[in-house]
Design a protein around this motif. Structure first.
Motif, mmCIF file in Angstrom:
data_model
loop_
_atom_site.group_PDB
_atom_site.id
_atom_site.type_symbol
_atom_site.label_atom_id
_atom_site.label_comp_id
_atom_site.label_asym_id
_atom_site.label_seq_id
_atom_site.Cartn_x
_atom_site.Cartn_y
_atom_site.Cartn_z
ATOM 1 N N GLN A 52 0.833 -1.202 0.000
ATOM 2 C CA GLN A 52 0.000 0.000 0.000
ATOM 3 C C GLN A 52 0.870 1.255 0.000
ATOM 4 N N PHE A 53 0.446 2.264 -0.751
ATOM 5 C CA PHE A 53 1.182 3.528 -0.861
ATOM 6 C C PHE A 53 0.224 4.705 -0.774
ATOM 7 N N GLN A 54 0.710 5.802 -0.232
ATOM 8 C CA GLN A 54 -0.067 7.042 -0.173
ATOM 9 C C GLN A 54 0.027 7.814 -1.489
ATOM 10 N N ASP A 55 1.160 7.731 -2.140
ATOM 11 C CA ASP A 55 1.443 8.538 -3.320
ATOM 12 C C ASP A 55 1.545 7.647 -4.559
ATOM 13 N N ILE A 56 0.827 7.991 -5.604
ATOM 14 C CA ILE A 56 0.830 7.196 -6.831
ATOM 15 C C ILE A 56 2.226 7.100 -7.426
ATOM 16 N N ARG A 57 3.018 8.141 -7.298
ATOM 17 C CA ARG A 57 4.376 8.108 -7.857
ATOM 18 C C ARG A 57 5.224 7.036 -7.191
ATOM 19 N N ASP A 58 5.067 6.884 -5.878
ATOM 20 C CA ASP A 58 5.801 5.835 -5.157
ATOM 21 C C ASP A 58 5.340 4.449 -5.597
ATOM 22 N N ALA A 59 4.027 4.305 -5.792
ATOM 23 C CA ALA A 59 3.484 3.011 -6.217
ATOM 24 C C ALA A 59 3.986 2.638 -7.610
ATOM 25 N N ILE A 60 3.976 3.592 -8.518
ATOM 26 C CA ILE A 60 4.437 3.324 -9.882
ATOM 27 C C ILE A 60 5.921 2.994 -9.890
ATOM 28 N N GLN A 61 6.695 3.718 -9.087
ATOM 29 C CA GLN A 61 8.132 3.453 -9.007
ATOM 30 C C GLN A 61 8.387 2.031 -8.481
ATOM 31 N N ARG A 62 7.637 1.628 -7.463
ATOM 32 C CA ARG A 62 7.792 0.279 -6.908
ATOM 33 C C ARG A 62 7.393 -0.784 -7.935
ATOM 34 N N GLU A 63 6.298 -0.551 -8.637
ATOM 35 C CA GLU A 63 5.861 -1.498 -9.665
ATOM 36 C C GLU A 63 6.953 -1.677 -10.720
ATOM 37 N N LYS A 64 7.522 -0.588 -11.184
ATOM 38 C CA LYS A 64 8.573 -0.662 -12.209
ATOM 39 C C LYS A 64 9.793 -1.414 -11.704
ATOM 40 N N ARG A 65 10.151 -1.183 -10.446
ATOM 41 C CA ARG A 65 11.292 -1.912 -9.864
ATOM 42 C C ARG A 65 11.018 -3.400 -9.799
ATOM 43 N N LEU A 66 9.836 -3.757 -9.289
ATOM 44 C CA LEU A 66 9.500 -5.175 -9.162
ATOM 45 C C LEU A 66 9.490 -5.876 -10.513
ATOM 46 N N LYS A 67 9.001 -5.207 -11.524
ATOM 47 C CA LYS A 67 8.956 -5.818 -12.857
ATOM 48 C C LYS A 67 10.350 -6.113 -13.393
#
Length: 94
Positions: A52-67
């Motif tokens: 879970q993330f508060q900020d969409i930018r953090d979520a997108i950054q994490r998604e890109k890293r995991l991929k």
């Protein structure tokens, strides 16, 4: 809230990583195969991990890293918190 999530076809099966602002709705879409594409083709229907993330930018950054992670790291991440690859969908809908 925003979520990075991992869906799987089965334990040690095909993995899909995504980001959403509505985890319940998005998981339901995967489960029902509502959209033609990767998750429907490979029957990726089980929610096995989410963050879970508060900020969409953090979520997108994490998604890109995991991929970019190799498969072994993704499996280790899942199994650290969900060793049996339980479908967390049921936890969300209690």
């Amino acid at each position: 809230m925003y979520y990075v999530y991992i869906m799987a076809s089965q334990k040690n099966g095909t993995i899909y990583i995504g980001v959403t602002n509505d985890l319940i709705r998005r998981t339901c879409e995967h489960r029902e195969g509502q959209f033609a594409g990767f998750s429907q083709k490979y029957r990726v229907k089980h929610l096995v991990h989410y963050e879970q993330f508060q900020d969409i930018r953090d979520a997108i950054q994490r998604e890109k890293r995991l991929k970019k992670w190799n498969r072994a790291w993704k499996i280790e991440l899942i199994e650290t918190q969900n060793p049996d690859w339980r479908d967390l969908w049921f936890d969300l809908n209690r």
